[in-house]
Design an enzyme around this catalytic site. Structure first.
Site, PDB file in Angstrom:
ATOM      1  N   SER A   1      29.303  15.521  -3.431  1.00 60.30           N
ATOM      2  CA  SER A   1      27.902  15.287  -3.770  1.00 60.30           C
ATOM      3  C   SER A   1      27.125  14.913  -2.514  1.00 60.30           C
ATOM      4  O   SER A   1      27.372  13.871  -1.903  1.00 60.30           O
ATOM      5  CB  SER A   1      27.817  14.156  -4.792  1.00 60.30           C
ATOM      6  OG  SER A   1      26.471  13.825  -5.003  1.00 60.30           O
TER       7      SER A   1
ATOM      8  N   HIS B   1      27.703  19.853  -4.665  1.00 60.20           N
ATOM      9  CA  HIS B   1      26.957  19.248  -5.780  1.00 60.20           C
ATOM     10  C   HIS B   1      25.637  18.672  -5.270  1.00 60.20           C
ATOM     11  O   HIS B   1      25.623  17.850  -4.342  1.00 60.20           O
ATOM     12  CB  HIS B   1      27.832  18.144  -6.391  1.00 60.20           C
ATOM     13  CG  HIS B   1      27.280  17.513  -7.622  1.00 60.20           C
ATOM     14  ND1 HIS B   1      27.432  18.062  -8.877  1.00 60.20           N
ATOM     15  CD2 HIS B   1      26.587  16.357  -7.805  1.00 60.20           C
ATOM     16  CE1 HIS B   1      26.867  17.279  -9.782  1.00 60.20           C
ATOM     17  NE2 HIS B   1      26.343  16.228  -9.152  1.00 60.20           N
TER      18      HIS B   1
ATOM     19  N   ASP C   1      22.308  16.608  -6.282  1.00 64.02           N
ATOM     20  CA  ASP C   1      21.711  15.712  -7.275  1.00 64.02           C
ATOM     21  C   ASP C   1      20.195  15.708  -7.145  1.00 64.02           C
ATOM     22  O   ASP C   1      19.649  15.160  -6.186  1.00 64.02           O
ATOM     23  CB  ASP C   1      22.261  14.296  -7.087  1.00 64.02           C
ATOM     24  CG  ASP C   1      23.694  14.191  -7.568  1.00 64.02           C
ATOM     25  OD1 ASP C   1      23.963  14.585  -8.717  1.00 64.02           O
ATOM     26  OD2 ASP C   1      24.546  13.716  -6.791  1.00 64.02           O
TER      27      ASP C   1
ATOM     28  N   MET D   1      16.763  14.353  -8.483  1.00 66.53           N
ATOM     29  CA  MET D   1      16.249  13.204  -9.259  1.00 66.53           C
ATOM     30  C   MET D   1      14.738  13.134  -9.131  1.00 66.53           C
ATOM     31  O   MET D   1      14.201  13.310  -8.039  1.00 66.53           O
ATOM     32  CB  MET D   1      16.870  11.911  -8.722  1.00 66.53           C
ATOM     33  CG  MET D   1      18.388  11.907  -8.717  1.00 66.53           C
ATOM     34  SD  MET D   1      19.022  10.309  -8.210  1.00 66.53           S
ATOM     35  CE  MET D   1      20.782  10.673  -8.094  1.00 66.53           C
TER      36      MET D   1
ATOM     37  N   HIS E   1      22.590  19.446 -10.184  1.00 63.61           N
ATOM     38  CA  HIS E   1      22.626  18.521 -11.319  1.00 63.61           C
ATOM     39  C   HIS E   1      21.203  17.975 -11.457  1.00 63.61           C
ATOM     40  O   HIS E   1      20.794  17.102 -10.692  1.00 63.61           O
ATOM     41  CB  HIS E   1      23.657  17.426 -11.012  1.00 63.61           C
ATOM     42  CG  HIS E   1      23.692  16.305 -11.987  1.00 63.61           C
ATOM     43  ND1 HIS E   1      24.354  15.127 -11.733  1.00 63.61           N
ATOM     44  CD2 HIS E   1      23.171  16.169 -13.237  1.00 63.61           C
ATOM     45  CE1 HIS E   1      24.236  14.316 -12.774  1.00 63.61           C
ATOM     46  NE2 HIS E   1      23.511  14.929 -13.693  1.00 63.61           N
TER      47      HIS E   1
ATOM     48  N   MET F   1      18.509  15.792 -12.769  1.00 64.09           N
ATOM     49  CA  MET F   1      18.229  14.542 -13.484  1.00 64.09           C
ATOM     50  C   MET F   1      16.716  14.401 -13.512  1.00 64.09           C
ATOM     51  O   MET F   1      16.130  13.544 -12.837  1.00 64.09           O
ATOM     52  CB  MET F   1      18.915  13.370 -12.764  1.00 64.09           C
ATOM     53  CG  MET F   1      20.430  13.374 -12.968  1.00 64.09           C
ATOM     54  SD  MET F   1      21.305  12.425 -11.718  1.00 64.09           S
ATOM     55  CE  MET F   1      21.447  13.670 -10.441  1.00 64.09           C
TER      56      MET F   1
ATOM     57  N   MET G   1      29.058  12.230 -17.375  1.00 62.45           N
ATOM     58  CA  MET G   1      28.771  11.187 -16.390  1.00 62.45           C
ATOM     59  C   MET G   1      29.654   9.968 -16.619  1.00 62.45           C
ATOM     60  O   MET G   1      29.753   9.465 -17.750  1.00 62.45           O
ATOM     61  CB  MET G   1      27.295  10.749 -16.488  1.00 62.45           C
ATOM     62  CG  MET G   1      26.282  11.805 -16.124  1.00 62.45           C
ATOM     63  SD  MET G   1      26.487  12.486 -14.468  1.00 62.45           S
ATOM     64  CE  MET G   1      26.285  11.021 -13.435  1.00 62.45           C
TER      65      MET G   1
ATOM     66  N   ASP H   1      31.523  13.313 -13.254  1.00 65.54           N
ATOM     67  CA  ASP H   1      30.688  12.909 -12.120  1.00 65.54           C
ATOM     68  C   ASP H   1      30.377  11.419 -12.185  1.00 65.54           C
ATOM     69  O   ASP H   1      29.800  10.944 -13.164  1.00 65.54           O
ATOM     70  CB  ASP H   1      29.398  13.739 -12.196  1.00 65.54           C
ATOM     71  CG  ASP H   1      28.415  13.446 -11.075  1.00 65.54           C
ATOM     72  OD1 ASP H   1      28.788  12.769 -10.109  1.00 65.54           O
ATOM     73  OD2 ASP H   1      27.270  13.935 -11.182  1.00 65.54           O
TER      74      ASP H   1
HETATM   75  C1  DX5 Z   1      24.761   9.996  -9.838  1.00 61.68           C
HETATM   76  C2  DX5 Z   1      25.030  11.386  -9.332  1.00 61.68           C
HETATM   77  C3  DX5 Z   1      26.425  11.588  -8.818  1.00 61.68           C
HETATM   78  C4  DX5 Z   1      26.765  10.694  -7.669  1.00 61.68           C
HETATM   79  C5  DX5 Z   1      28.160  10.889  -7.191  1.00 61.68           C
HETATM   80  O1  DX5 Z   1      23.479   9.920 -10.308  1.00 61.68           O
HETATM   81  O2  DX5 Z   1      24.819  12.341 -10.340  1.00 61.68           O
HETATM   82  O3  DX5 Z   1      26.632  12.946  -8.487  1.00 61.68           O
HETATM   83  O4  DX5 Z   1      25.933  10.880  -6.602  1.00 61.68           O
HETATM   84  O5  DX5 Z   1      28.406   9.941  -6.194  1.00 61.68           O
HETATM   85  P1  DX5 Z   1      29.620   8.913  -6.353  1.00 61.68           P
HETATM   86  O6  DX5 Z   1      30.855   9.755  -6.431  1.00 61.68           O
HETATM   87  O7  DX5 Z   1      29.536   8.079  -5.120  1.00 61.68           O
HETATM   88  O8  DX5 Z   1      29.385   8.147  -7.625  1.00 61.68           O
HETATM   89 ZN    ZN Z   2      25.613  14.410  -9.964  1.00 64.46          ZN
END
Ligand code: DX5
Ligand code: ZN
Length: 216
Positions: A6, A31, A33, A35, A64, A66, A135, A173
């Site tokens: 990630s 991956h 993220d 947000m 991913h 969010m 999650m 994740d």
């Molecule tokens: C959390 C993310 C994860 C996260 C993973 O909101 O969706 O992908 O960054 O990082 P670790 O493995 O450090 O929890």
């Molecule tokens: Zn994620």
């Protein structure tokens, strides 16, 4: 298991180097993220940055989302060059529309589910999906503590998929490291995401291998 580093746990001043390093170290997917500061209490990046990352790597990109109402942004992210894209069941009342739209663009569609949401909320969509994203932390930040209480939900999802002979993969994740990867793998994960468990370790190749070979 496939391993998806990630990128939010990487050094942002060294994006290109970090991406190349995990590529060489044996990552299967990258991956990303995304947000929006509304669905989760943090903001990361949007389609323009995804496009730049796509130009920096041969790895398949696993976004991913969010974000609230993902249906409003699907095309922009797909055009940025994704291979896999998940959105949260808690963020939209149009999951079926989103899944069909994503798959119609030849991108793998995933439905993500927060720790507090029961599997029953998504189970009727599993037959349509390429993957579920379970999650094991509340989304928003990397480096959080793995929530072992979610393990039964991973098993429940895997059992449902097996029982109904579906092709849906299980991605897990949040807070995954070499300490708990065996449990995640045994519960039924096909893909593990790791942020701190790779980018905050001294040797990325070793970290990835330990996550992958967790069946022992
Ligand atoms: C959390 C993310 C994860 C996260 C993973 O909101 O969706 O992908 O960054 O990082 P670790 O493995 O450090 O929890
Ligand atoms: Zn994620």
């Amino acid at each position: 298991m496939k391993v998806a580093p990630s990128i939010i746990a990487a050094r942002f001043t060294e994006f290109q180097k970090e991406i190349k390093s995990v590529e060489i170290a044996g990552a299967d997917l990258l991956h990303l993220d995304v947000m929006d500061g509304v669905f989760v209490p943090n903001i990361t990046f949007g389609p323009m940055v995804v496009q730049a990352m796509n130009e920096l790597t041969q790895l398949e990109l696993d976004a991913h989302l969010m974000i609230t109402k993902p249906e409003n942004y699907l095309m922009q992210f797909i055009e940025a060059g994704l291979d896999w894209m998940s959105f949260h069941c808690e963020a939209t009342d149009r999951p079926e529309h989103c899944i069909k739209y994503i798959q119609g663009q030849n991108v793998k569609a995933g439905l993500a589910i927060n720790p507090g949401t029961p599997f029953g909320v998504i189970k009727n969509y599993v037959e349509m999906l390429d993957y579920v994203l379970i999650m094991t932390v509340n989304p928003g930040f990397y480096g959080q503590k793995f929530m072992a209480e979610v393990l039964p939900k991973i098993e429940e999802a895997k059992n449902w998929i097996t029982k109904h002979e579906l092709h849906c993969l299980v991605e897990v994740d949040g807070g995954i490291s070499n300490i708990n990867a065996v449990q995640v793998c045994s519960a039924g994960a096909d893909i593990v995401v790791a942020g701190a468990g790779i980018f905050k370790m001294p040797d990325y190749a070793k970290a990835i291998e330990e996550l992958r070979c967790s069946k022992g």
